[in-house]
Design a protein around this motif. Structure first.
Motif, PDB file in Angstrom:
ATOM      1  N   PHE A  54       0.919  -1.349   0.200  1.00  0.00           N
ATOM      2  CA  PHE A  54      -0.071   0.001  -0.059  1.00  0.00           C
ATOM      3  C   PHE A  54       1.006   1.272   0.165  1.00  0.00           C
ATOM      4  CE2 PHE A  54      -1.760   3.345   2.881  1.00  0.00           C
ATOM      5  CZ  PHE A  54      -2.596   3.843   1.750  1.00  0.00           C
ATOM      6  N   THR A  55       1.828   1.355   1.005  1.00  0.00           N
ATOM      7  CA  THR A  55       2.624   2.641   0.757  1.00  0.00           C
ATOM      8  C   THR A  55       3.548   2.792  -0.430  1.00  0.00           C
ATOM      9  OG1 THR A  55       3.025   1.777   3.089  1.00  0.00           O
ATOM     10  CG2 THR A  55       4.721   3.478   2.337  1.00  0.00           C
ATOM     11  N   LYS A  56       4.005   1.628  -1.064  1.00  0.00           N
ATOM     12  CA  LYS A  56       4.499   1.757  -2.345  1.00  0.00           C
ATOM     13  C   LYS A  56       3.842   2.263  -3.533  1.00  0.00           C
ATOM     14  CE  LYS A  56       6.851  -0.998  -5.762  1.00  0.00           C
ATOM     15  NZ  LYS A  56       7.328  -2.156  -6.539  1.00  0.00           N
ATOM     16  N   GLN A  57       2.518   1.716  -3.307  1.00  0.00           N
ATOM     17  CA  GLN A  57       1.281   2.148  -4.328  1.00  0.00           C
ATOM     18  C   GLN A  57       0.893   3.889  -4.074  1.00  0.00           C
ATOM     19  OE1 GLN A  57       0.439   0.591  -6.917  1.00  0.00           O
ATOM     20  NE2 GLN A  57      -0.968   2.329  -7.776  1.00  0.00           N
ATOM     21  N   LEU A  58       0.866   3.953  -2.763  1.00  0.00           N
ATOM     22  CA  LEU A  58       0.332   5.316  -2.573  1.00  0.00           C
ATOM     23  C   LEU A  58       1.506   6.488  -2.631  1.00  0.00           C
ATOM     24  CD1 LEU A  58      -2.075   6.958  -1.118  1.00  0.00           C
ATOM     25  CD2 LEU A  58      -0.772   6.648   1.150  1.00  0.00           C
ATOM     26  N   LEU A  59       2.747   6.166  -2.502  1.00  0.00           N
ATOM     27  CA  LEU A  59       3.810   7.156  -2.733  1.00  0.00           C
ATOM     28  C   LEU A  59       4.437   7.104  -4.175  1.00  0.00           C
ATOM     29  CD1 LEU A  59       5.548   6.967   0.734  1.00  0.00           C
ATOM     30  CD2 LEU A  59       3.528   8.569   0.047  1.00  0.00           C
ATOM     31  N   LEU A  60       3.749   6.345  -5.023  1.00  0.00           N
ATOM     32  CA  LEU A  60       4.507   6.135  -6.393  1.00  0.00           C
ATOM     33  C   LEU A  60       4.495   7.426  -7.126  1.00  0.00           C
ATOM     34  CD1 LEU A  60       5.537   3.924  -8.272  1.00  0.00           C
ATOM     35  CD2 LEU A  60       3.412   3.681  -9.156  1.00  0.00           C
ATOM     36  N   PRO A  61       3.237   8.276  -7.103  1.00  0.00           N
ATOM     37  CA  PRO A  61       3.517   9.600  -7.797  1.00  0.00           C
ATOM     38  C   PRO A  61       3.951  10.801  -6.982  1.00  0.00           C
ATOM     39  CG  PRO A  61       1.126   9.188  -6.812  1.00  0.00           C
ATOM     40  CD  PRO A  61       1.892   8.052  -6.686  1.00  0.00           C
ATOM     41  N   ASN A  63       7.055  12.904  -4.951  1.00  0.00           N
ATOM     42  CA  ASN A  63       8.485  13.252  -4.909  1.00  0.00           C
ATOM     43  C   ASN A  63       9.113  12.621  -3.651  1.00  0.00           C
ATOM     44  OD1 ASN A  63       8.122  14.565  -7.448  1.00  0.00           O
ATOM     45  ND2 ASN A  63       7.853  16.459  -6.226  1.00  0.00           N
ATOM     46  N   LEU A  64      10.248  12.455  -3.664  1.00  0.00           N
ATOM     47  CA  LEU A  64      10.912  12.100  -2.359  1.00  0.00           C
ATOM     48  C   LEU A  64      10.883  12.863  -1.341  1.00  0.00           C
ATOM     49  CD1 LEU A  64      14.481  11.120  -4.156  1.00  0.00           C
ATOM     50  CD2 LEU A  64      12.657   9.630  -3.429  1.00  0.00           C
ATOM     51  N   GLY A  65      10.682  14.098  -1.487  1.00  0.00           N
ATOM     52  CA  GLY A  65      10.303  14.887  -0.122  1.00  0.00           C
ATOM     53  C   GLY A  65       9.028  14.518   0.546  1.00  0.00           C
ATOM     54  N   GLY A  66       7.997  14.177  -0.167  1.00  0.00           N
ATOM     55  CA  GLY A  66       6.713  13.686   0.334  1.00  0.00           C
ATOM     56  C   GLY A  66       6.817  12.242   1.173  1.00  0.00           C
ATOM     57  N   HIS A  67       7.809  11.568   0.696  1.00  0.00           N
ATOM     58  CA  HIS A  67       8.082  10.049   1.357  1.00  0.00           C
ATOM     59  C   HIS A  67       8.046  10.064   2.737  1.00  0.00           C
ATOM     60  CE1 HIS A  67       9.397   8.101  -2.707  1.00  0.00           C
ATOM     61  NE2 HIS A  67       8.039   8.835  -2.958  1.00  0.00           N
ATOM     62  N   LYS A  68       8.278  11.437   3.442  1.00  0.00           N
ATOM     63  CA  LYS A  68       8.433  11.505   4.625  1.00  0.00           C
ATOM     64  C   LYS A  68       6.921  11.348   5.432  1.00  0.00           C
ATOM     65  CE  LYS A  68      12.299  14.693   4.538  1.00  0.00           C
ATOM     66  NZ  LYS A  68      12.668  16.210   4.767  1.00  0.00           N
ATOM     67  N   TRP A  69       5.889  11.459   4.684  1.00  0.00           N
ATOM     68  CA  TRP A  69       4.560  11.100   5.085  1.00  0.00           C
ATOM     69  C   TRP A  69       4.179   9.722   5.037  1.00  0.00           C
ATOM     70  CZ3 TRP A  69       0.408  15.417   5.443  1.00  0.00           C
ATOM     71  CH2 TRP A  69       1.251  16.821   5.726  1.00  0.00           C
ATOM     72  N   ALA A 212     -11.993   5.157   2.727  1.00  0.00           N
ATOM     73  CA  ALA A 212     -10.723   5.543   3.666  1.00  0.00           C
ATOM     74  C   ALA A 212      -9.520   5.617   2.601  1.00  0.00           C
ATOM     75  CB  ALA A 212     -10.424   4.240   4.305  1.00  0.00           C
ATOM     76  N   TYR A 213      -9.314   4.762   1.471  1.00  0.00           N
ATOM     77  CA  TYR A 213      -8.320   4.671   0.332  1.00  0.00           C
ATOM     78  C   TYR A 213      -8.285   6.141  -0.273  1.00  0.00           C
ATOM     79  CZ  TYR A 213      -5.525   4.097  -3.576  1.00  0.00           C
ATOM     80  OH  TYR A 213      -4.576   4.368  -4.712  1.00  0.00           O
ATOM     81  N   VAL A 214      -9.515   6.755  -0.540  1.00  0.00           N
ATOM     82  CA  VAL A 214      -9.815   7.845  -1.105  1.00  0.00           C
ATOM     83  C   VAL A 214      -9.242   8.967  -0.624  1.00  0.00           C
ATOM     84  CG1 VAL A 214     -11.505   9.542  -2.193  1.00  0.00           C
ATOM     85  CG2 VAL A 214     -11.612   7.037  -2.928  1.00  0.00           C
ATOM     86  N   PHE A 215      -9.827   9.225   0.880  1.00  0.00           N
ATOM     87  CA  PHE A 215      -9.301  10.217   1.758  1.00  0.00           C
ATOM     88  C   PHE A 215      -7.849  10.256   1.982  1.00  0.00           C
ATOM     89  CE2 PHE A 215      -8.324  12.058   5.868  1.00  0.00           C
ATOM     90  CZ  PHE A 215      -9.327  12.903   5.911  1.00  0.00           C
ATOM     91  N   VAL A 216      -7.238   9.258   1.699  1.00  0.00           N
ATOM     92  CA  VAL A 216      -5.699   9.322   1.877  1.00  0.00           C
ATOM     93  C   VAL A 216      -5.174   9.644   0.571  1.00  0.00           C
ATOM     94  CG1 VAL A 216      -3.528   7.935   2.537  1.00  0.00           C
ATOM     95  CG2 VAL A 216      -5.719   7.521   3.796  1.00  0.00           C
ATOM     96  N   LEU A 217      -5.603   9.182  -0.465  1.00  0.00           N
ATOM     97  CA  LEU A 217      -5.141   9.544  -1.821  1.00  0.00           C
ATOM     98  C   LEU A 217      -5.193  10.752  -2.227  1.00  0.00           C
ATOM     99  CD1 LEU A 217      -4.172   8.288  -4.404  1.00  0.00           C
ATOM    100  CD2 LEU A 217      -6.305   8.105  -5.099  1.00  0.00           C
ATOM    101  N   LEU A 218      -6.433  11.581  -1.761  1.00  0.00           N
ATOM    102  CA  LEU A 218      -6.505  12.992  -2.012  1.00  0.00           C
ATOM    103  C   LEU A 218      -5.313  13.664  -1.267  1.00  0.00           C
ATOM    104  CD1 LEU A 218     -10.547  13.442  -2.212  1.00  0.00           C
ATOM    105  CD2 LEU A 218      -8.701  13.599  -4.026  1.00  0.00           C
ATOM    106  N   TYR A 222      -2.842  16.334  -2.794  1.00  0.00           N
ATOM    107  CA  TYR A 222      -2.534  17.776  -2.021  1.00  0.00           C
ATOM    108  C   TYR A 222      -0.964  17.970  -1.824  1.00  0.00           C
ATOM    109  CZ  TYR A 222      -7.765  17.686  -1.925  1.00  0.00           C
ATOM    110  OH  TYR A 222      -8.977  17.842  -2.082  1.00  0.00           O
ATOM    111  N   LEU A 223      -0.469  16.788  -1.187  1.00  0.00           N
ATOM    112  CA  LEU A 223       0.747  16.888  -0.699  1.00  0.00           C
ATOM    113  C   LEU A 223       1.854  16.968  -1.964  1.00  0.00           C
ATOM    114  CD1 LEU A 223       2.828  16.426   1.625  1.00  0.00           C
ATOM    115  CD2 LEU A 223       2.847  14.194   1.210  1.00  0.00           C
ATOM    116  N   GLN A 224       1.600  16.187  -3.029  1.00  0.00           N
ATOM    117  CA  GLN A 224       2.403  16.253  -4.321  1.00  0.00           C
ATOM    118  C   GLN A 224       2.396  17.731  -4.850  1.00  0.00           C
ATOM    119  OE1 GLN A 224       4.377  14.393  -5.525  1.00  0.00           O
ATOM    120  NE2 GLN A 224       4.532  15.394  -7.752  1.00  0.00           N
ATOM    121  N   GLU A 225       1.378  18.616  -4.481  1.00  0.00           N
ATOM    122  CA  GLU A 225       1.359  19.926  -5.294  1.00  0.00           C
ATOM    123  C   GLU A 225       2.065  20.866  -4.441  1.00  0.00           C
ATOM    124  OE1 GLU A 225      -2.681  21.261  -5.562  1.00  0.00           O
ATOM    125  OE2 GLU A 225      -3.184  19.943  -6.905  1.00  0.00           O
ATOM    126  N   ASN A 226       2.510  20.500  -3.192  1.00  0.00           N
ATOM    127  CA  ASN A 226       3.244  21.270  -2.301  1.00  0.00           C
ATOM    128  C   ASN A 226       4.616  20.915  -1.906  1.00  0.00           C
ATOM    129  OD1 ASN A 226       1.123  23.514  -1.692  1.00  0.00           O
ATOM    130  ND2 ASN A 226      -0.156  21.723  -1.333  1.00  0.00           N
TER     131      ASN A 226
END
Length: 227
Positions: A54-61, A63-69, A212-218, A222-226
């Motif tokens: 799940f973590t791999k799929q979620l953080l695929l798009p 950047n590396l800076g967002g992997h801290k989340w 639950a997946y949609v909540f975290v995916l959105l 939002y994190l990817q944009e920032n």
């Protein structure tokens, strides 16, 4: 005395003490704690595999800076899935049907993504409020529209989760009440209604996991944009 269909969404209390804290604490007790052994049992191995996939799929798009989340987003995903699924059991309470709880999760996390964007890349973050190539007369209008859409994001997160779960629970209770009333009058129709209720329950299980997946995916988008 017939209770209101919305009584199931009232926060439970025992001896005047709200049980919301207990409902929010229970999911963490159900998951086994990872051990320090090199070889785990089958349950821990399956849990670690699911979390890793799940973590791999979620953080695929992202950047590396967002992997801290990663830890925060994965924990939030498991937390919401467990709360949603536990709420489908009889004589239970679903905390995620409360808009106050969902907004309490959505607003701080959304605000954190916005603060990160303004801190790391303020120019790009402000640039999202005005698309490139906008005609000069439309600039004030578009800035207002984009600002409103930015502040609506946490409201959309909380309301989407609340509305979907509330509608599903209400529909299940309505169909279950209809099957119970029709059983002595029209048994055949009651059996068909019970089959529809069973299929709807399976659909609601899927909705509980998908929302639950949609909540975290959105939040991830939002994190990817920032980042």
């Amino acid at each position: 005395m017939t209770l209101s269909f919305f009584d199931q969404f009232m926060s439970p209390s025992y001896l005047g003490i709200p049980l919301m804290a207990l409902a929010l604490t229970l999911p963490w007790i159900l998951y086994p704690t990872p051990s320090r052994r090199w070889l785990n049992n089958r349950l821990l191995t399956l849990q670690n595999w699911f979390i890793g996939q799940f973590t791999k799929q979620l953080l695929l798009p992202v950047n590396l800076g967002g992997h801290k989340w990663a830890v925060l987003l994965t924990s939030l995903m498991l937390f919401l899935i467990t709360l949603n699924l536990l709420g489908l059991l009889p004589y239970t309470f679903t905390p995620t049907t409360q808009l106050s709880l969902n907004m309490g999760l959505a607003v701080p996390l959304w605000m954190a993504t916005v603060v990160i964007g303004f801190r790391n890349q303020p120019t790009i973050t402000l640039g999202h409020l005005l698309p490139e190539g906008t005609p000069t007369p439309l600039i004030p209008v578009l800035i207002i529209i984009e600002t409103i859409s930015l502040f609506i994001r946490p409201l959309a997160l909380g309301v989407r989760l609340t509305a979907n779960l509330t509608a599903g629970h209400l529909l299940i209770q309505l169909i279950a009440t209809a099957a119970f009333v029709l059983l002595p009058l029209m048994p055949t129709v009651a059996i068909i209604t019970s089959m529809v209720l069973f299929l709807l329950s399976l659909l609601e299980v899927a909705v509980a996991m998908i929302q639950a997946y949609v909540f975290v995916l959105l939040l991830t988008l939002y994190l990817q944009e920032n980042v």
